[in-house]
Design a protein around this motif. Structure first.
Motif, PDB file in Angstrom:
ATOM      1  N   ARG A   1      -2.091   5.728   5.801  1.00 50.19           N
ATOM      2  CA  ARG A   1      -2.291   6.136   4.412  1.00 50.19           C
ATOM      3  C   ARG A   1      -3.638   5.694   3.880  1.00 50.19           C
ATOM      4  O   ARG A   1      -4.127   6.209   2.895  1.00 50.19           O
ATOM      5  N   SER A   2      -4.254   4.721   4.484  1.00 52.04           N
ATOM      6  CA  SER A   2      -5.553   4.269   4.002  1.00 52.04           C
ATOM      7  C   SER A   2      -6.697   5.054   4.603  1.00 52.04           C
ATOM      8  O   SER A   2      -7.845   4.787   4.329  1.00 52.04           O
TER       9      SER A   2
ATOM     10  N   ARG B   1      -6.324   5.213  -2.712  1.00 51.42           N
ATOM     11  CA  ARG B   1      -5.028   4.545  -2.573  1.00 51.42           C
ATOM     12  C   ARG B   1      -4.135   4.781  -3.790  1.00 51.42           C
ATOM     13  O   ARG B   1      -2.935   4.537  -3.731  1.00 51.42           O
ATOM     14  N   THR B   2      -4.702   5.219  -4.887  1.00 49.32           N
ATOM     15  CA  THR B   2      -3.942   5.378  -6.126  1.00 49.32           C
ATOM     16  C   THR B   2      -3.630   6.845  -6.363  1.00 49.32           C
ATOM     17  O   THR B   2      -4.525   7.683  -6.342  1.00 49.32           O
TER      18      THR B   2
END
Length: 337
Positions: A312-313, A173-174
């Protein structure tokens, strides 16, 4: 300019396989890899403490730990198998082709693992790519005397290590700056290869000048040239362009290895490489066809991945078309080969 950059990228990335062959003539794989990354990591840490300090702000310990695991898979595991396979006698072109099908394998596995849609064209492309690898591997095995059959499984293990890193990086996620990921990956590889070299008593470099020529070749061409141009082209042209160029590495390396080391390059090798290139064309067409059948929500980005929203996850949001690699906003893990 884009053509020149693409050509330089292909040559620099392919040079990693050639450099591995050069180093294999004077030292073991772990010795070459230890001394390739040790001085490089010292430089990168110095840069991180001075020039790129801002890029590290806001990163949690788990973000750095995740990058360390990605580096262990995409760089340490991948490069060790590449170098070891070449040391065992597997040709540079065969090794490059086996590693080059990584985007196709990642695309196929993303279907059952991430519940994403895989088109028939993409499965056909994967089949063509696998056929190309089989043809080239059999041609290499029949022409190279004294190479154990199990040696050809070594680059497959490295390719799967790279696939695992791709999935792990794609689910992060980063967003991590390239300078940070490069530093962490190289530092991780330095620890891994130094521990291995010390453990087997191969940490002392040989006195031959050819060893240091190979080290300079790998650091300048493969790491800074290949990895630097990877990010430059990625930002200018996108991940689709980069992954397409990756499939040119095998034929370029095969020709380079034949000219420089006299490695076998016959009709079967040419056929296998042609099948690998055909696989790229088929997969690209399958992706474009998948875009038309897209039915999920959100904004469709390049290669059919969804940018924004739940996708997105890494969770599936309907039957969205499958990119042969991670999402466009996070390029696939790219070890400096």
């Amino acid at each position: 300019m884009n053509v020149l950059l693409s050509a330089a990228f292909v040559l620099c990335w392919s040079s990693g396989f050639i450099g591995a062959k050069l180093g294999a003539g004077s030292a073991s794989a772990v010795t070459v890899l230890m001394w390739r990354f040790l001085p490089l990591t010292v430089v990168l840490i110095a840069v991180a403490l001075t020039v790129t300090r801002a890029a590290w702000r806001g990163l949690a310990a788990r973000d750095v730990a995740r990058q360390a695991v990605i580096g262990a898979l995409s760089q340490s595991g991948y490069l060790l198998t590449v170098y070891y396979a070449i040391q065992l006698g597997v040709s540079t072109g065969t090794t490059a082709l086996i590693d080059g099908v990584q985007p196709l394998v990642a695309g196929a596995l993303a279907g059952p693992l991430l519940h994403q849609y895989v088109s028939r064209g993409q499965w056909l492309g994967l089949g063509l790519g696998a056929a190309g690898v089989a043809v080239v591997t059999l041609a290499d095995a029949s022409a190279a005397g004294g190479v154990a059959p199990w040696a050809y499984a070594v680059p497959f293990a490295g390719m799967l290590s790279l696939v695992a890193a791709t999935f792990l990086e794609g689910r992060s996620r980063t967003r991590v700056a390239p300078s940070v990921s490069l530093t962490v990956h190289c530092a991780t590889s330095t620890v891994v290869f130094t521990a291995l070299a010390v453990g087997i008593g191969s940490a002392v470099p040989p006195a031959e000048a050819s060893f240091w020529v190979a080290i300079a070749w790998l650091v300048a061409l493969s790491t800074f040239g290949g990895y630097g141009l990877y990010w430059l082209i990625l930002r200018r042209s996108g991940v689709t362009a980069v992954n397409t160029l990756m499939f040119l590495m095998a034929p370029v390396t095969a020709v380079w290895g034949a000219l420089m080391f006299g490695e076998p390059f016959g009709p079967r090798t040419a056929l296998g490489l042609a099948l690998g290139l055909a696989a790229v064309v088929v997969v690209r067409r399958g992706e474009r066809g998948g875009h038309r059948s897209y039915g999920g929500g959100g904004r469709e980005g390049p290669r059919g991945a969804v940018s924004g929203g739940p996708g997105r996850s890494g969770r599936a949001t309907g039957r969205r078309p499958l990119p042969a690699g991670p999402r466009p906003d996070r390029p696939r893990a790219a070890p400096p080969s």
